[in-house]
Design a protein around this motif. Structure first.
Motif, PDB file in Angstrom:
ATOM      1  N   ASN A 111       0.842  -1.228  -0.011  1.00 50.36           N
ATOM      2  CA  ASN A 111       0.080   0.045  -0.017  1.00 50.36           C
ATOM      3  C   ASN A 111       0.931   1.209   0.170  1.00 50.36           C
ATOM      4  O   ASN A 111       1.963   1.214   0.855  1.00 50.36           O
ATOM      5  CB  ASN A 111      -0.844  -0.064   1.214  1.00 50.36           C
ATOM      6  CG  ASN A 111      -1.890   0.953   1.245  1.00 50.36           C
ATOM      7  OD1 ASN A 111      -1.826   2.345   1.404  1.00 50.36           O
ATOM      8  ND2 ASN A 111      -3.136   0.464   0.861  1.00 50.36           N
ATOM      9  N   PRO A 112       0.514   2.312  -0.794  1.00 50.27           N
ATOM     10  CA  PRO A 112       1.379   3.394  -0.749  1.00 50.27           C
ATOM     11  C   PRO A 112       1.324   4.198   0.690  1.00 50.27           C
ATOM     12  O   PRO A 112       2.361   4.970   0.662  1.00 50.27           O
ATOM     13  CB  PRO A 112       0.477   4.417  -1.821  1.00 50.27           C
ATOM     14  CG  PRO A 112      -0.280   3.618  -2.656  1.00 50.27           C
ATOM     15  CD  PRO A 112      -0.630   2.419  -1.757  1.00 50.27           C
ATOM     16  N   LEU A 113       0.758   4.001   1.371  1.00 49.52           N
ATOM     17  CA  LEU A 113       0.619   4.354   2.950  1.00 49.52           C
ATOM     18  C   LEU A 113       2.144   3.965   3.445  1.00 49.52           C
ATOM     19  O   LEU A 113       2.666   4.777   4.245  1.00 49.52           O
ATOM     20  CB  LEU A 113      -0.660   3.989   3.671  1.00 49.52           C
ATOM     21  CG  LEU A 113      -1.781   4.848   3.259  1.00 49.52           C
ATOM     22  CD1 LEU A 113      -3.034   4.141   4.250  1.00 49.52           C
ATOM     23  CD2 LEU A 113      -1.799   6.342   3.259  1.00 49.52           C
ATOM     24  N   ILE A 114       2.168   2.712   3.200  1.00 45.89           N
ATOM     25  CA  ILE A 114       3.537   2.023   3.870  1.00 45.89           C
ATOM     26  C   ILE A 114       4.707   2.850   3.285  1.00 45.89           C
ATOM     27  O   ILE A 114       5.488   3.089   4.008  1.00 45.89           O
ATOM     28  CB  ILE A 114       3.518   0.493   3.562  1.00 45.89           C
ATOM     29  CG1 ILE A 114       2.116  -0.253   4.073  1.00 45.89           C
ATOM     30  CG2 ILE A 114       4.775  -0.012   4.304  1.00 45.89           C
ATOM     31  CD1 ILE A 114       2.003  -0.098   5.473  1.00 45.89           C
ATOM     32  N   PHE A 115       4.714   3.014   1.844  1.00 47.92           N
ATOM     33  CA  PHE A 115       5.632   3.887   1.482  1.00 47.92           C
ATOM     34  C   PHE A 115       6.081   4.992   1.879  1.00 47.92           C
ATOM     35  O   PHE A 115       7.064   5.480   2.300  1.00 47.92           O
ATOM     36  CB  PHE A 115       5.452   3.775  -0.063  1.00 47.92           C
ATOM     37  CG  PHE A 115       5.984   2.685  -0.894  1.00 47.92           C
ATOM     38  CD1 PHE A 115       7.094   2.029  -0.935  1.00 47.92           C
ATOM     39  CD2 PHE A 115       4.920   2.064  -1.823  1.00 47.92           C
ATOM     40  CE1 PHE A 115       7.222   0.952  -1.498  1.00 47.92           C
ATOM     41  CE2 PHE A 115       5.189   1.024  -2.308  1.00 47.92           C
ATOM     42  CZ  PHE A 115       6.490   0.293  -2.402  1.00 47.92           C
ATOM     43  N   ALA A 156      10.095  10.499  -6.740  1.00 45.92           N
ATOM     44  CA  ALA A 156      10.958   9.279  -6.647  1.00 45.92           C
ATOM     45  C   ALA A 156      10.540   8.065  -5.996  1.00 45.92           C
ATOM     46  O   ALA A 156      10.706   6.998  -6.699  1.00 45.92           O
ATOM     47  CB  ALA A 156      12.147   9.853  -5.571  1.00 45.92           C
ATOM     48  N   VAL A 157       9.661   8.088  -4.789  1.00 45.01           N
ATOM     49  CA  VAL A 157       9.036   7.092  -4.448  1.00 45.01           C
ATOM     50  C   VAL A 157       7.956   6.501  -5.359  1.00 45.01           C
ATOM     51  O   VAL A 157       7.694   5.123  -5.415  1.00 45.01           O
ATOM     52  CB  VAL A 157       8.313   7.323  -3.116  1.00 45.01           C
ATOM     53  CG1 VAL A 157       7.564   6.301  -2.511  1.00 45.01           C
ATOM     54  CG2 VAL A 157       9.454   7.881  -2.169  1.00 45.01           C
ATOM     55  N   THR A 158       7.058   7.319  -6.135  1.00 43.53           N
ATOM     56  CA  THR A 158       6.155   6.935  -7.135  1.00 43.53           C
ATOM     57  C   THR A 158       6.685   6.142  -8.128  1.00 43.53           C
ATOM     58  O   THR A 158       6.290   4.896  -8.614  1.00 43.53           O
ATOM     59  CB  THR A 158       5.498   8.009  -7.795  1.00 43.53           C
ATOM     60  OG1 THR A 158       4.834   8.779  -6.487  1.00 43.53           O
ATOM     61  CG2 THR A 158       4.467   7.557  -8.656  1.00 43.53           C
ATOM     62  N   VAL A 159       8.066   6.518  -8.450  1.00 41.99           N
ATOM     63  CA  VAL A 159       8.923   5.969  -9.501  1.00 41.99           C
ATOM     64  C   VAL A 159       9.497   4.462  -9.099  1.00 41.99           C
ATOM     65  O   VAL A 159       9.213   3.381  -9.952  1.00 41.99           O
ATOM     66  CB  VAL A 159      10.133   6.447 -10.114  1.00 41.99           C
ATOM     67  CG1 VAL A 159      10.832   6.013 -10.920  1.00 41.99           C
ATOM     68  CG2 VAL A 159       9.617   7.774 -10.953  1.00 41.99           C
ATOM     69  N   TRP A 160       9.707   4.471  -7.911  1.00 40.87           N
ATOM     70  CA  TRP A 160      10.312   3.257  -7.457  1.00 40.87           C
ATOM     71  C   TRP A 160       8.983   2.243  -7.137  1.00 40.87           C
ATOM     72  O   TRP A 160       9.247   0.964  -7.545  1.00 40.87           O
ATOM     73  CB  TRP A 160      10.920   3.468  -6.012  1.00 40.87           C
ATOM     74  CG  TRP A 160      11.297   2.229  -5.311  1.00 40.87           C
ATOM     75  CD1 TRP A 160      11.955   1.216  -5.873  1.00 40.87           C
ATOM     76  CD2 TRP A 160      11.046   1.838  -3.804  1.00 40.87           C
ATOM     77  NE1 TRP A 160      12.052   0.152  -4.911  1.00 40.87           N
ATOM     78  CE2 TRP A 160      11.565   0.570  -3.622  1.00 40.87           C
ATOM     79  CE3 TRP A 160      10.281   2.438  -2.771  1.00 40.87           C
ATOM     80  CZ2 TRP A 160      11.697  -0.061  -2.297  1.00 40.87           C
ATOM     81  CZ3 TRP A 160      10.462   2.043  -1.689  1.00 40.87           C
ATOM     82  CH2 TRP A 160      10.915   0.613  -1.272  1.00 40.87           C
ATOM     83  N   LEU A 225      -0.028   8.496  -0.962  1.00 37.40           N
ATOM     84  CA  LEU A 225       1.389   8.866  -0.641  1.00 37.40           C
ATOM     85  C   LEU A 225       1.406  10.411  -0.406  1.00 37.40           C
ATOM     86  O   LEU A 225       2.388  10.801   0.725  1.00 37.40           O
ATOM     87  CB  LEU A 225       2.196   8.594  -1.991  1.00 37.40           C
ATOM     88  CG  LEU A 225       3.568   8.667  -2.108  1.00 37.40           C
ATOM     89  CD1 LEU A 225       4.419   7.827  -0.832  1.00 37.40           C
ATOM     90  CD2 LEU A 225       4.308   8.375  -3.216  1.00 37.40           C
ATOM     91  N   VAL A 226       0.819  11.158  -1.184  1.00 39.50           N
ATOM     92  CA  VAL A 226       1.130  12.793  -0.836  1.00 39.50           C
ATOM     93  C   VAL A 226       0.613  13.059   0.403  1.00 39.50           C
ATOM     94  O   VAL A 226       1.106  13.803   1.286  1.00 39.50           O
ATOM     95  CB  VAL A 226       0.214  13.252  -1.922  1.00 39.50           C
ATOM     96  CG1 VAL A 226       0.784  14.909  -1.605  1.00 39.50           C
ATOM     97  CG2 VAL A 226       0.983  13.200  -3.260  1.00 39.50           C
ATOM     98  N   PRO A 237      -0.306  18.227   4.750  1.00 41.84           N
ATOM     99  CA  PRO A 237       0.567  18.312   3.619  1.00 41.84           C
ATOM    100  C   PRO A 237       0.459  19.771   3.336  1.00 41.84           C
ATOM    101  O   PRO A 237      -0.196  20.379   3.177  1.00 41.84           O
ATOM    102  CB  PRO A 237       0.071  17.623   2.214  1.00 41.84           C
ATOM    103  CG  PRO A 237      -1.021  16.544   3.068  1.00 41.84           C
ATOM    104  CD  PRO A 237      -1.378  17.291   4.324  1.00 41.84           C
ATOM    105  N   PRO A 238       1.891  20.091   3.079  1.00 38.39           N
ATOM    106  CA  PRO A 238       2.111  21.796   2.505  1.00 38.39           C
ATOM    107  C   PRO A 238       1.208  21.852   1.120  1.00 38.39           C
ATOM    108  O   PRO A 238       1.117  20.825   0.411  1.00 38.39           O
ATOM    109  CB  PRO A 238       3.645  21.791   2.262  1.00 38.39           C
ATOM    110  CG  PRO A 238       4.215  20.621   2.978  1.00 38.39           C
ATOM    111  CD  PRO A 238       3.263  19.519   3.133  1.00 38.39           C
TER     112      PRO A 238
END
Length: 294
Positions: A111-115, A156-160, A225-226, A237-238
């Motif tokens: 899950n993106p939350l984990i990332f 970067a995390v999205t690409v990974w 993720l954001v 988030p900003p």
């Protein structure tokens, strides 16, 4: 036979048609109506016409969210496809590539939350990365989670996270290319780049176009993720990290600002129209005559 098929057409189609109308068509129609209203979810809806759309085009936060979504689409997409094709070419020459493919595909299952949480722990000022850099003699490690660096980290995390998924799809297309084509290219003196340009890319172009379409659609849904990663700076988030999906969520459900489902629906519809238009244009631009493999 044809008469019998016509009699069974509607009984088989009706259940799927009902599901489509209830869960896809009806919500879209309701969102269009709601985008013309002002509604906080409690009081009565107040007609506003096209004011929600006009206000969005003048809202710096919405424009920032569109820009960030565009950055993820273009920069993130370019990096993903370059890396995915590079890994695909390498995997094609490996004998035990199935194990590597499983390892590459694993981030897709997370899950993106984990990332977001994991990356925050790794790159915080006292995290593992900065600790290793300090032990290596770096006096002033980079401020990875500073607001000006957050979008770079998110991309970067999205690409990974997405590379393994698209590598798997591209690999399924590349594996269908007969080995004799590569052998013929080598006999003609083609370099590795030449074999990729004249054999791999043209013969897997249909798969590439599907991947490009899937990536275009998925960028409008970058949200978790954001929300977690951007919020790691302390709270919400900003504004510089907002995407269209996060803007839609914050407009409708945020407790920090006045809720307005009309604005949220208008933002969602603008994003939907832009992504749909881009997907159609992309599909037309990447359309080529099919090549028959023999």
């Amino acid at each position: 036979m044809e008469r019998s098929q016509r009699r069974t057409f509607w009984p088989f189609l009706t259940p799927a048609l009902i599901v489509f109308v209830l869960f896809f068509l009806a919500p879209i129609v309701f969102s269009i109506w709601l985008s013309l209203q002002r509604w906080d979810g409690v009081s009565d809806a107040e007609p506003r016409g096209l004011s929600n759309y006009a206000n969005l085009l003048d809202d710096p936060l919405f424009l920032t969210s569109m820009k960030n979504t565009g950055l993820i689409l273009t920069v993130g997409g370019a990096l993903i496809f370059v890396i995915s094709f590079g890994v695909t070419v390498l995997l094609r020459e490996m004998t035990d590539r199935k194990i590597v493919r499983y390892v590459l595909f694993f981030p897709v299952l997370v899950n993106p939350l984990i990332f977001g949480v994991m990356t925050g722990l790794l790159f915080r000022p006292t995290g593992i990365v900065n600790t290793l850099l300090s032990n290596a003699g770096v006096d002033d490690p980079p401020k990875w989670l500073a607001e000006q660096n957050l979008m770079t980290m998110i991309i970067a995390v999205t690409v990974w996270a997405g590379t393994g998924y698209y590598t798997t799809i591209l690999m399924s297309g590349v594996e269908q290319i007969p080995q004799t084509y590569y052998e013929a290219a080598e006999l003609d003196g083609a370099s590795a780049w030449g074999r990729f340009r004249h054999v791999t890319l043209p013969l897997s172009w249909d798969v590439v176009s599907v991947c490009a379409l899937l990536w275009t659609i998925s960028t409008v849904k970058v949200f978790e993720l954001v929300l977690v990663f951007g919020g790691s700076t302390g709270g919400a988030p900003p504004n510089t990290t907002y995407t269209t999906a996060l803007y839609v969520y914050e407009s409708a459900f945020s407790a920090r600002t006045s809720r307005d489902f009309g604005v949220s629906s208008a933002a969602a519809l603008i994003s939907l129209v832009l992504i749909a238009t881009l997907a159609v244009l992309l599909r037309r631009m990447m359309r080529r005559d099919s090549i028959q493999l023999s």
